[in-house]
Design a protein around this motif. Structure first.
Motif, PDB file in Angstrom:
ATOM      1  N   MET A 193      65.843 -73.947   1.716  1.00  0.00           N
ATOM      2  CA  MET A 193      65.048 -74.884   2.509  1.00  0.00           C
ATOM      3  C   MET A 193      64.201 -74.138   3.530  1.00  0.00           C
ATOM      4  SD  MET A 193      67.718 -78.011   3.165  1.00  0.00           S
ATOM      5  CE  MET A 193      66.512 -78.877   4.164  1.00  0.00           C
ATOM      6  N   ALA A 194      64.778 -73.120   4.129  1.00  0.00           N
ATOM      7  CA  ALA A 194      64.028 -72.339   5.115  1.00  0.00           C
ATOM      8  C   ALA A 194      62.859 -71.632   4.465  1.00  0.00           C
ATOM      9  CB  ALA A 194      64.954 -71.332   5.796  1.00  0.00           C
ATOM     10  N   SER A 195      63.128 -71.099   3.249  1.00  0.00           N
ATOM     11  CA  SER A 195      62.064 -70.416   2.520  1.00  0.00           C
ATOM     12  C   SER A 195      60.938 -71.375   2.177  1.00  0.00           C
ATOM     13  CB  SER A 195      62.625 -69.778   1.250  1.00  0.00           C
ATOM     14  OG  SER A 195      61.609 -69.184   0.495  1.00  0.00           O
ATOM     15  N   THR A 196      61.343 -72.570   1.707  1.00  0.00           N
ATOM     16  CA  THR A 196      60.336 -73.576   1.354  1.00  0.00           C
ATOM     17  C   THR A 196      59.523 -73.991   2.561  1.00  0.00           C
ATOM     18  OG1 THR A 196      61.739 -74.407  -0.422  1.00  0.00           O
ATOM     19  CG2 THR A 196      59.982 -75.873   0.362  1.00  0.00           C
ATOM     20  N   LEU A 197      60.241 -74.223   3.675  1.00  0.00           N
ATOM     21  CA  LEU A 197      59.538 -74.621   4.890  1.00  0.00           C
ATOM     22  C   LEU A 197      58.624 -73.513   5.380  1.00  0.00           C
ATOM     23  CD1 LEU A 197      62.435 -76.424   6.769  1.00  0.00           C
ATOM     24  CD2 LEU A 197      60.395 -77.499   5.784  1.00  0.00           C
ATOM     25  N   GLY A 198      59.062 -72.260   5.229  1.00  0.00           N
ATOM     26  CA  GLY A 198      58.233 -71.136   5.650  1.00  0.00           C
ATOM     27  C   GLY A 198      56.966 -71.050   4.824  1.00  0.00           C
ATOM     28  N   THR A 199      57.105 -71.259   3.497  1.00  0.00           N
ATOM     29  CA  THR A 199      55.941 -71.235   2.615  1.00  0.00           C
ATOM     30  C   THR A 199      54.995 -72.353   2.967  1.00  0.00           C
ATOM     31  OG1 THR A 199      57.279 -70.292   0.851  1.00  0.00           O
ATOM     32  CG2 THR A 199      55.195 -71.324   0.202  1.00  0.00           C
ATOM     33  N   ALA A 200      55.546 -73.527   3.227  1.00  0.00           N
ATOM     34  CA  ALA A 200      54.703 -74.672   3.582  1.00  0.00           C
ATOM     35  C   ALA A 200      53.970 -74.398   4.885  1.00  0.00           C
ATOM     36  CB  ALA A 200      55.558 -75.931   3.708  1.00  0.00           C
ATOM     37  N   ALA A 201      54.677 -73.813   5.837  1.00  0.00           N
ATOM     38  CA  ALA A 201      54.041 -73.512   7.116  1.00  0.00           C
ATOM     39  C   ALA A 201      52.918 -72.509   6.932  1.00  0.00           C
ATOM     40  CB  ALA A 201      55.070 -72.972   8.099  1.00  0.00           C
ATOM     41  N   PHE A 202      53.166 -71.508   6.071  1.00  0.00           N
ATOM     42  CA  PHE A 202      52.146 -70.505   5.803  1.00  0.00           C
ATOM     43  C   PHE A 202      50.931 -71.160   5.174  1.00  0.00           C
ATOM     44  CE2 PHE A 202      50.144 -67.599   2.768  1.00  0.00           C
ATOM     45  CZ  PHE A 202      49.751 -66.585   3.611  1.00  0.00           C
ATOM     46  N   ALA A 203      51.164 -72.074   4.196  1.00  0.00           N
ATOM     47  CA  ALA A 203      50.064 -72.751   3.521  1.00  0.00           C
ATOM     48  C   ALA A 203      49.275 -73.602   4.495  1.00  0.00           C
ATOM     49  CB  ALA A 203      50.598 -73.608   2.372  1.00  0.00           C
ATOM     50  N   GLN A 204      49.990 -74.216   5.453  1.00  0.00           N
ATOM     51  CA  GLN A 204      49.313 -75.041   6.435  1.00  0.00           C
ATOM     52  C   GLN A 204      48.487 -74.184   7.387  1.00  0.00           C
ATOM     53  OE1 GLN A 204      52.443 -77.296   8.252  1.00  0.00           O
ATOM     54  NE2 GLN A 204      52.654 -78.712   6.547  1.00  0.00           N
ATOM     55  N   ASP A 205      48.967 -72.987   7.709  1.00  0.00           N
ATOM     56  CA  ASP A 205      48.258 -72.120   8.636  1.00  0.00           C
ATOM     57  C   ASP A 205      47.017 -71.498   8.000  1.00  0.00           C
ATOM     58  OD1 ASP A 205      50.096 -72.640  10.557  1.00  0.00           O
ATOM     59  OD2 ASP A 205      51.280 -70.835  10.214  1.00  0.00           O
ATOM     60  N   ARG A 206      47.022 -71.310   6.697  1.00  0.00           N
ATOM     61  CA  ARG A 206      45.898 -70.662   6.031  1.00  0.00           C
ATOM     62  C   ARG A 206      44.796 -71.678   5.734  1.00  0.00           C
ATOM     63  NH1 ARG A 206      46.514 -67.316   0.472  1.00  0.00           N
ATOM     64  NH2 ARG A 206      46.958 -69.390  -0.345  1.00  0.00           N
ATOM     65  N   THR A 207      43.566 -71.326   6.061  1.00  0.00           N
ATOM     66  CA  THR A 207      42.415 -72.168   5.758  1.00  0.00           C
ATOM     67  C   THR A 207      41.880 -71.798   4.379  1.00  0.00           C
ATOM     68  OG1 THR A 207      41.813 -72.330   8.103  1.00  0.00           O
ATOM     69  CG2 THR A 207      40.093 -72.809   6.485  1.00  0.00           C
ATOM     70  N   GLU A 208      41.804 -72.771   3.498  1.00  0.00           N
ATOM     71  CA  GLU A 208      41.298 -72.547   2.148  1.00  0.00           C
ATOM     72  C   GLU A 208      39.986 -73.301   1.985  1.00  0.00           C
ATOM     73  OE1 GLU A 208      44.123 -73.131  -0.933  1.00  0.00           O
ATOM     74  OE2 GLU A 208      45.593 -71.759  -0.047  1.00  0.00           O
ATOM     75  N   LEU A 209      38.949 -72.576   1.561  1.00  0.00           N
ATOM     76  CA  LEU A 209      37.610 -73.135   1.438  1.00  0.00           C
ATOM     77  C   LEU A 209      37.110 -73.034   0.008  1.00  0.00           C
ATOM     78  CD1 LEU A 209      35.990 -71.417   4.572  1.00  0.00           C
ATOM     79  CD2 LEU A 209      37.126 -73.644   4.482  1.00  0.00           C
ATOM     80  N   GLY A 210      36.708 -74.162  -0.571  1.00  0.00           N
ATOM     81  CA  GLY A 210      36.030 -74.147  -1.854  1.00  0.00           C
ATOM     82  C   GLY A 210      34.544 -73.877  -1.620  1.00  0.00           C
ATOM     83  N   PHE A 211      33.961 -72.989  -2.435  1.00  0.00           N
ATOM     84  CA  PHE A 211      32.582 -72.539  -2.243  1.00  0.00           C
ATOM     85  C   PHE A 211      31.785 -72.907  -3.491  1.00  0.00           C
ATOM     86  CE2 PHE A 211      30.122 -68.580  -0.482  1.00  0.00           C
ATOM     87  CZ  PHE A 211      28.946 -69.306  -0.510  1.00  0.00           C
ATOM     88  N   ALA A 212      30.946 -73.970  -3.409  1.00  0.00           N
ATOM     89  CA  ALA A 212      30.110 -74.408  -4.526  1.00  0.00           C
ATOM     90  C   ALA A 212      28.858 -73.547  -4.577  1.00  0.00           C
ATOM     91  CB  ALA A 212      29.758 -75.884  -4.379  1.00  0.00           C
ATOM     92  N   THR A 213      28.522 -73.013  -5.753  1.00  0.00           N
ATOM     93  CA  THR A 213      27.511 -71.954  -5.823  1.00  0.00           C
ATOM     94  C   THR A 213      26.341 -72.300  -6.753  1.00  0.00           C
ATOM     95  OG1 THR A 213      28.788 -70.811  -7.562  1.00  0.00           O
ATOM     96  CG2 THR A 213      29.269 -70.239  -5.270  1.00  0.00           C
TER      97      THR A 213
END
Length: 331
Positions: free
Chosen positions: A19-39
């Motif tokens: 559970m801690a690992s899952t929560l850590g991964t989720a927190a990491f995913a929430q902290d990272r900004t992901e941008l889709g770039f239409a080209t």
């Protein structure tokens, strides 16, 4: 009992760890900004430019990830940005001007559209078989003309070039084909004219020039002037496809260029915009290893580009931090 208790404790401990690992991964995913770039089309220089940006920005970054993806052109890019299906897009100056003001093909004003960086002038390229008699846009009357997909820049600017020389919609057989379809059509003799708005030396056109004897059509000065008058200030600029850019191209080709911009919405955070500019402009040598098109983003080009929409709040300061100057936006 003791054994059972130990097993229970082990099970509980492992569950807690998972559970801690899952929560850590989720927190990491929430902290990272992901941008889709239409080209642009996948065989185009716009797409490869975006790949170069993403490569240097994403490297060694735990808080930002840019994912470029191909599209049918800038009109689709604009729609994707409005719908938050993309967070970064490539836009042309003229289309961005219309989108911001709700004119032309845009039924409503995208008042939150913001400029981040002018990157290069994408060139209007009209290609015909070498044995055709056509030498200028006015000679394309009655021809089977590939115009790019609906919403692409070619569908706008190549039609304007023909219109400047008296060839109107309906005077030719317009084929709204993709770049891949156009290359195959010219190569196989099923299409008389390929047209695209793309950076010089595009791989798809390099391949065509080596597999079929083709020729690039030049624009006369009066045609260039007419097209410039059809567009907002800074939307198109005179440009040259230098001799030797393509196999068999022995002389310069006079054409016009469409300044391409990286744009976003106003709500993209200042921190993200600053990171994109500093990481990319600070690693241009590395980016040019991915694709040489990025070498066209010179300080002179950026300084001379007229912004068609307001700058993002963090863009001008980010450019200045990297030694680039910029023109102010004017309504």
């Amino acid at each position: 009992m003791t054994t059972k208790s130990k097993r229970g404790s082990l099970k509980t401990g492992l569950l807690g760890l998972a559970m801690a690992s899952t929560l850590g991964t989720a927190a990491f995913a929430q902290d990272r900004t992901e941008l889709g770039f239409a080209t642009s089309a996948s065989g185009g220089t716009g797409y490869m430019y975006a790949v170069s940006v993403a490569t240097v920005v994403n490297e060694d970054s735990e808080d930002l990830k840019i994912t470029p993806f191909p599209s049918a052109g800038v009109v689709e890019n604009d729609r994707l940005l409005r719908g938050d299906e993309a967070q970064l897009i490539l836009h042309t100056g003229g289309e961005a001007y219309d989108s911001y003001r709700g004119e032309g093909r845009y039924p409503s004003a995208a008042t939150d559209l913001r400029a981040i960086l002018p990157i290069y002038a994408s060139l209007v390229q009209i290609v015909v078989p070498a044995d055709t008699e056509a030498t200028r846009p006015g000679d394309l009357k009655g021809k089977r003309v590939g115009l790019g997909e609906p919403g692409s820049s070619a569908n706008t600017y190549v039609r304007q070039a023909m219109e400047a020389e008296g060839v109107k919609d309906g005077d030719y057989d317009a084929r709204p084909n993709s770049l891949t379809e156009q290359v195959a059509g010219v190569r196989d003799g099923n299409l008389d004219v390929l047209s695209i708005v793309m950076g010089a030396g595009a791989p798809a056109l390099q391949d065509l020039a080596t597999s079929r004897d083709v020729r690039w059509i030049s624009m006369a000065p009066d045609t260039l002037q007419s097209v410039m008058e059809m567009n907002p200030p800074g939307a198109v600029v005179p440009a040259i496809i230098k001799a030797g850019t393509y196999a068999g191209q022995d002389s310069d080709v006079q054409t016009f260029g469409v300044p391409i911009w990286i744009m976003a919405r106003a709500d993209l955070t200042d921190a993200v915009v600053t990171q994109i500019l500093t990481r990319f402009l600070g690693n241009m040598d590395r980016a040019s290893e991915v694709h040489p098109i990025v070498t066209n983003t010179t300080k002179e080009f950026v300084a001379g580009a007229t912004p068609p929409v307001p700058w993002h709040d963090a863009a001008v300061s980010g450019l200045e931090e990297m030694g680039y100057s910029s023109l102010p936006f004017s309504e």
